[in-house]
Every structure is written in structure tokens, then in C-alpha cells.
Write a protein that holds these residues in place. Structure first.
Motif, PDB file in Angstrom:
ATOM      1  N   ASP A 100       0.811  -1.218   0.000  1.00 11.85           N
ATOM      2  CA  ASP A 100       0.000   0.000   0.000  1.00 11.85           C
ATOM      3  C   ASP A 100       0.837   1.258   0.000  1.00 11.85           C
ATOM      4  O   ASP A 100       0.289   2.364   0.017  1.00 11.85           O
ATOM      5  CB  ASP A 100      -0.916   0.003   1.230  1.00 11.85           C
ATOM      6  CG  ASP A 100      -1.905  -1.151   1.204  1.00 11.85           C
ATOM      7  OD1 ASP A 100      -2.342  -1.515   0.096  1.00 11.85           O
ATOM      8  OD2 ASP A 100      -2.231  -1.693   2.289  1.00 11.85           O
TER       9      ASP A 100
ATOM     10  N   ARG B  17      -7.119  -6.780  -4.302  1.00 16.38           N
ATOM     11  CA  ARG B  17      -7.491  -5.411  -4.666  1.00 16.38           C
ATOM     12  C   ARG B  17      -8.219  -4.768  -3.496  1.00 16.38           C
ATOM     13  O   ARG B  17      -8.979  -5.433  -2.789  1.00 16.38           O
ATOM     14  CB  ARG B  17      -8.409  -5.380  -5.892  1.00 16.38           C
ATOM     15  CG  ARG B  17      -7.739  -5.750  -7.210  1.00 16.38           C
ATOM     16  CD  ARG B  17      -8.714  -5.555  -8.357  1.00 16.38           C
ATOM     17  NE  ARG B  17      -8.160  -5.960  -9.637  1.00 16.38           N
ATOM     18  CZ  ARG B  17      -7.451  -5.160 -10.425  1.00 16.38           C
ATOM     19  NH1 ARG B  17      -7.197  -3.915 -10.038  1.00 16.38           N
ATOM     20  NH2 ARG B  17      -6.983  -5.609 -11.574  1.00 16.38           N
ATOM     21  N   SER B  18      -8.015  -3.493  -3.353  1.00 19.00           N
ATOM     22  CA  SER B  18      -8.757  -2.757  -2.332  1.00 19.00           C
ATOM     23  C   SER B  18     -10.171  -2.498  -2.826  1.00 19.00           C
ATOM     24  O   SER B  18     -10.490  -2.651  -4.012  1.00 19.00           O
ATOM     25  CB  SER B  18      -8.061  -1.428  -2.037  1.00 19.00           C
ATOM     26  OG  SER B  18      -8.096  -0.595  -3.189  1.00 19.00           O
TER      27      SER B  18
ATOM     28  N   ARG C  82     -11.568   0.305  -3.130  1.00 17.65           N
ATOM     29  CA  ARG C  82     -11.532   1.424  -4.065  1.00 17.65           C
ATOM     30  C   ARG C  82     -11.170   0.951  -5.469  1.00 17.65           C
ATOM     31  O   ARG C  82     -11.740   1.406  -6.463  1.00 17.65           O
ATOM     32  CB  ARG C  82     -10.518   2.449  -3.570  1.00 17.65           C
ATOM     33  CG  ARG C  82     -10.439   3.707  -4.413  1.00 17.65           C
ATOM     34  CD  ARG C  82      -9.475   4.691  -3.796  1.00 17.65           C
ATOM     35  NE  ARG C  82      -9.383   5.916  -4.580  1.00 17.65           N
ATOM     36  CZ  ARG C  82      -8.607   6.937  -4.259  1.00 17.65           C
ATOM     37  NH1 ARG C  82      -7.866   6.878  -3.148  1.00 17.65           N
ATOM     38  NH2 ARG C  82      -8.577   8.005  -5.026  1.00 17.65           N
ATOM     39  N   GLU C  83     -10.220   0.019  -5.568  1.00 14.85           N
ATOM     40  CA  GLU C  83      -9.827  -0.501  -6.880  1.00 14.85           C
ATOM     41  C   GLU C  83     -10.947  -1.307  -7.518  1.00 14.85           C
ATOM     42  O   GLU C  83     -11.202  -1.187  -8.726  1.00 14.85           O
ATOM     43  CB  GLU C  83      -8.572  -1.361  -6.737  1.00 14.85           C
ATOM     44  CG  GLU C  83      -7.320  -0.563  -6.463  1.00 14.85           C
ATOM     45  CD  GLU C  83      -6.105  -1.445  -6.260  1.00 14.85           C
ATOM     46  OE1 GLU C  83      -5.004  -1.046  -6.672  1.00 14.85           O
ATOM     47  OE2 GLU C  83      -6.269  -2.544  -5.693  1.00 14.85           O
TER      48      GLU C  83
ATOM     49  N   LEU D  16     -14.091  -0.873  -7.037  1.00 20.36           N
ATOM     50  CA  LEU D  16     -15.103   0.094  -7.458  1.00 20.36           C
ATOM     51  C   LEU D  16     -14.697   0.751  -8.774  1.00 20.36           C
ATOM     52  O   LEU D  16     -15.527   0.950  -9.672  1.00 20.36           O
ATOM     53  CB  LEU D  16     -15.300   1.149  -6.363  1.00 20.36           C
ATOM     54  CG  LEU D  16     -16.383   2.197  -6.625  1.00 20.36           C
ATOM     55  CD1 LEU D  16     -17.749   1.528  -6.779  1.00 20.36           C
ATOM     56  CD2 LEU D  16     -16.413   3.229  -5.501  1.00 20.36           C
ATOM     57  N   ALA D  17     -13.409   1.084  -8.911  1.00 23.03           N
ATOM     58  CA  ALA D  17     -12.915   1.684 -10.158  1.00 23.03           C
ATOM     59  C   ALA D  17     -13.084   0.726 -11.330  1.00 23.03           C
ATOM     60  O   ALA D  17     -13.512   1.119 -12.430  1.00 23.03           O
ATOM     61  CB  ALA D  17     -11.449   2.075  -9.990  1.00 23.03           C
TER      62      ALA D  17
END
Length: 533
Positions: A55, A205-206, A208-209, A211-212
Motif C-alpha cells: 500500500d 485489490r482494495s 476502491r480498486e 469500485l474503479a
């Protein structure tokens, strides 16, 4: 003895420590003098015991100059695409030199919009590549390649789209393939930096990733569906292109585009004063409105000969450059008639908004026009409604989404609409060419066209025979329409007749009583034109 031994041991330890420090210095100097590589240029290679956290912001594909160069190339491509997109947007309203498309131009604009959107999407999610994006990118590239093949291989579509449309679809195809390469390159760079700086490839993956990736997938699916609709619409256009026109297409306006003209019947040397009926359609193709009625009159012997044409953007005629006024349409009609070796005497017959065009033609051919026949004509007072900004915006919006062909495809698949319906029939209003023609009409209605019609009224010869037949339904419903119909009965001083057909709609010939009145008045205007001659 103990002190002596301890002293000797201390000297030995200091000697070993000094030797160890010298070795470290040598290693550091050796590392310092090594030629930097792509991986060590920005961040030095750490020992296996000093890996970074996955991270950590330093773990990024941007560490590689090749990835940064690729992003710069994407920004450059976006700049070029945006300039071209702006150029095409402006050309809908004002055609720059050498950029005129004989079709609507909406397809070229749509492909460029797709390219701009894809580049923006790729830049927004540049560091979040995924296998799904690569798959959808390949699908999009394949569909655009099919679009390109259809446009280039069908002569009619290739002529309408021209170099502008072909360049736009090729550019969109190249951009879609480029995005696949970009996605794979960033994926490689991301993996390389993760292995170098964290010791392993990061597979998780996080939120946020994820979601992207989801957002980009939604946009790519929408783009894919849009290109599927583009392809289906192009297939319909290819099908419609096989419908051959009656008559001929004539290159006008310096060869920039072609208009359709057809004349039915032969001239007789025994009666050179016999006029030819010159038709002007209303709001749509004349083949779907007035021409069938006039052809029936021709078949029954009411008239001996008639000619009709399609205004630019209607039916088989190609679109004219923008701006394009009613007077400019009349000029290209005159050019087409000259190219076809057609001359008067004429009796101009028109309906609705087409009456404005007929009046302009009559004022510009004073010695050739021996009669004017107006069927529920549009008065110039209504040009304000044609030129409303709100109407223009809706026409522009319809044009922008017309390449999707939602209404055309639904008509063909669900309602069984034929190619005749789409080219000259009830579905003709759905085509991009038709929408572009109506938008051009809207843009200059209260400026150029209004001035041209006003001048025509001043120029028109007062002795020309005139017949006006009005819709009783519209006269009853709209007092202003009734006043305007009366006013139009005075555009010349030689009024043969003004009839208000009681139950007739705007298309007067569609009612039985209206057809009887029109046939009767048609005979009278032909005889009056011969007497006027």
C-alpha cells in the motif's frame, strides 16, 4: 595475564570491525558506480529484508519511464481527439471548407465522441488495469473494425460519410486497440514494480480498486452496446442504399453534393405551350405526400407532364453544406433542371412549407412560371415557429443519437418497416440526413429564409395565375392560419380560385372532397397558364 589477553582480544575485534566496514564501503562504492537501470533510476533496489508495503505510494507503475511515456501519449491523443470533436460539432452548424459530408455528419461525430470518451476513461483509471478491461477493449475494437469495413465497402455510405466519416471511424478503431495495449502495458509495469519493491505480485485489490474496475466496466459495456447499435444502423443503411431512385441524381453546388430529380411524361412538339407541373414537397419527401396524387392526375389525363425533386437531405438527395436556406435550395433546383435540360413553362405546385420554396422559384423564374398552385401553404409568419431555438436544440439532440438507430431498428424489427418506408416513406424522418436538413431549415428560418421570402413577394409578377386550396380543419382551429391563407391569396393580382375544403386535413389530397377540388383546380390553373402565356 588477563589484562594482556583482553587487550589482544580487543585489538583483534577492532581489526575485524575495521575490515568489515571496509568491505561495506567497497560494496557501496561498487553499487554507486553501477550503471542505473529502468528499475533503479527512480528508486534504488532494496535488499530482500527491506521490502515496502504493497500500500506504499512508492509502489506504482509510474516509476517506469515507459509507463509515463504511454500516459503522455494518451494525453496527446486526447488533445487531438478533442480538437477534432470540436471541429465536427461546429461543422454541423457551419461547414468549413473541404470538410463537408454529403451525409448528416452525425456518424463521424459519434465515432469521435466514442474515441474521446474512451481516452478519458483510460486516463481516469490508468493505474487500475484489469483483464476484463482488456477483453471488452478487444470486443470494442472488433465491432469498430466491422463498422469501418461496412463504411468503406458500401459505395453509397462511403460517399455520404466521405473522408471525414472514414477518418473518424478509423481513429476510433485505432484508439480502441491502443487502449488494449495501454491496459496490458500498465498491468506489466504494475507487476514489475510490485515484485521489485514488495517481493511479490499483489493479487488482492482494495475496495476502491474494485469500485474503479466496476465503473470502467459499466462504461465499456455501454460503449460496446452503442457500437453494436452503430453496426446495426449501418447494415440498415446498406440495405436502404440498394433502393434505386426514379429519375437521376445531379451534382450541384460545384459538385459538392447531388440532388434527385425526376420528370414524368414527354413534351409534345404539337403543343409547346403545355406547361409542366413542378412539384415541391411539404415537410417530408414529396414521394410520400404530393407526388402520388399528382401521378394519379397524370395517369387520368388531368395533366400531361410533371417533374418532382427532393430537397437536400430528403429521400435520395444528399445533404448540403451548412448554412442552407430556402433560396439556396431553389438555386440548386434551378441548376439540376438546367443539367437535365428541362425548361418551362412551369406551373409550380406545392404544399405546406414547400410553398415557400415554390414562391421563391416563381420569383426567380418570372418568365418561365405561368401558374402558382398552393395547397394549404405555410405563411412566412410561421417561420418563427420553424426557427424556434428549442426546436433546433431538439433536432440537434435527435441528430446526435440518430446513429444509434433506436427508432429505425425498432421500426424494421418490430413494425416491419421496409426500405421504401425509411427512404421515401413514413419513417424517412428518422434518418440522419432528414434531421440534418430540418436542423438547417431551423437555423436560418428567421434570418436568411425570411428575408428571401420577403424579397420574393416584392419581385413576384402580379399577372401570374394563382390558386390556393386550404384545409378546412386548420382554418377552423387556428384563426391566424385562416388570416394567413387569405393573405396568400393576394401574392399575385390574378387569383383564379381560393377554396377552403370543409373537412380536409392539412394534406388536403388525403380526403375525397379534397382530391375532387384539387383535380378541378389543377385543370383550371393549367388552362389559365396557357392563357397567361
Amino acid at each position: 595475564m588477563v589484562s594482556l589477553w583482553g587487550a589482544k582480544r580487543g585489538d583483534s575485534d577492532r581489526s575485524q570491525s575495521q575490515e568489515h566496514n571496509d568491505n561495506d564501503d567497497d560494496e557501496q562504492n561498487q553499487t554507486h558506480h553501477q550503471e542505473p537501470t529502468e528499475q533503479t533510476r527512480l528508486l534504488p533496489r532494496d535488499d530482500s529484508n527491506n521490502f515496502l508495503s504493497p500500500d506504499d505510494p512508492a509502489v506504482s507503475p509510474y516509476n517506469l519511464w515507459s509507463v509515463r511515456a504511454l500516459r503522455a501519449l494518451s494525453l496527446f491523443a486526447l488533445g487531438i481527439s478533442f480538437v477534432w470533436w470540436t471541429f465536427l460539432l461546429v461543422s454541423i452548424f457551419v461547414s468549413p471548407p473541404l470538410i463537408h459530408t454529403r451525409g448528416s455528419g452525425f456518424f463521424a461525430f459519434s465515432y469521435t465522441t466514442l474515441a474521446v470518451g474512451y481516452l478519458v476513461l483510460g486516463l481516469l483509471f490508468f493505474t487500475v488495469p484489469s483483464k476484463q478491461m482488456t477483453i471488452w477493449g478487444l470486443i470494442l475494437s472488433l465491432l469498430l473494425l466491422v463498422n469501418m469495413i461496412i463504411i468503406v465497402s458500401v459505395p453509397h455510405i462511403r460517399r455520404e460519410e466521405g473522408g471525414v466519416g472514414i477518418a473518424s471511424v478509423v481513429w476510433a478503431t485505432v484508439i480502441s486497440l491502443y487502449q488494449v495495449v495501454q491496459n496490458r502495458t500498465v498491468t506489466w509495469g504494475k507487476r514489475e514494480e510490485e515484485e521489485r519493491l514488495t517481493g511479490r505480485e499483489e493479487t488482492r485489490r482494495s475496495l476502491r480498486e474494485w469500485l474503479a474496475v466496476l465503473i470502467e466496466m459499466i462504461f465499456l459495456v455501454v460503449m460496446g452496446l452503442a457500437v453494436v447499435l452503430f453496426t446495426a444502423t449501418l447494415i440498415l443503411r446498406a440495405r436502404d442504399a440498394s433502393l434505386a431512385p426514379q429519375g437521376e441524381l445531379y451534382s450541384v453546388y460545384g459538385g459538392l453534393y447531388k440532388v434527385h430529380l425526376n420528370c414524368v411524361g414527354n413534351r409534345t412538339a404539337e403543343d409547346p405551350d403545355q406547361p409542366t407541373i413542378l412539384l415541391e414537397g411539404g415537410g417530408g419527401p414529396v414521394e410520400h405526400s404530393l407526388q402520388p396524387f399528382i401521378d394519379d392526375a397524370y395517369q387520368s389525363g388531368v395533366i400531361n407532364r410533371y417533374c418532382y425533386w427532393d430537397r437536400p437531405g430528403m429521400a435520395w438527395s444528399e445533404n448540403a453544406p451548412s448554412p442552407h436556406s430556402a433560396g439556396m435550395s431553389v438555386d440548386v433546383l434551378s441548376e439540376a433542371l438546367a443539367l437535365a435540360d428541362e425548361s418551362g413553362p412551369w406551373v409550380v405546385v406545392s404544399a405546406g412549407v414547400g410553398s415557400l420554396y415554390s414562391r421563391l422559384f416563381a420569383s426567380r423564374h418570372l418568365l418561365e412560371v405561368n401558374g402558382i398552385f398552393l395547397i394549404d401553404p405555410l405563411h412566412e409568419a410561421y417561420l418563427d415557429s420553424i426557427g424556434r431555438p428549442g426546436r433546433g436544440f431538439l433536432l440537434w439532440l435527435r441528430g446526435i443519437i440518430s446513429p444509434l438507430g433506436l427508432d429505425r431498428l425498432a421500426g424494421a424489427i418490430i413494425r416491419g418497416r421496409t426500405r421504401e418506408d425509411r427512404v421515401i416513406g413514413r419513417s424517412a424522418y428518422q434518418t440522419g440526413k432528414f434531421i440534418k436538413a430540418k436542423l438547417q431549415e431551423n437555423l436560418v428560418a428567421v434570418t436568411m429564409t425570411a428575408a428571401e421570402v420577403q424579397s420574393a413577394r416584392h419581385i413576384q409578377m402580379g399577372e401570374t395565375p394563382l390558386v390556393v386550396v386550404s384545409s378546412g380543419q386548420k382554418v377552423k382551429r387556428d384563426p391566424l392560419w385562416a388570416e394567413c391563407q387569405e393573405d396568400l391569396s393576394h401574392i399575385t393580382n390574378n387569383l383564379v380560385s381560393w377554396d377552403v375544403v370543409h373537412d380536409a386535413p392539412h394534406e388536403v389530397w388525403s380526403s375525397g372532397e379534397g382530391r375532387q377540388v384539387l383535380e378541378k383546380r389543377l385543370r383550371e390553373i393549367v388552362e389559365a397558364s396557357r392563357a397567361h402565356k
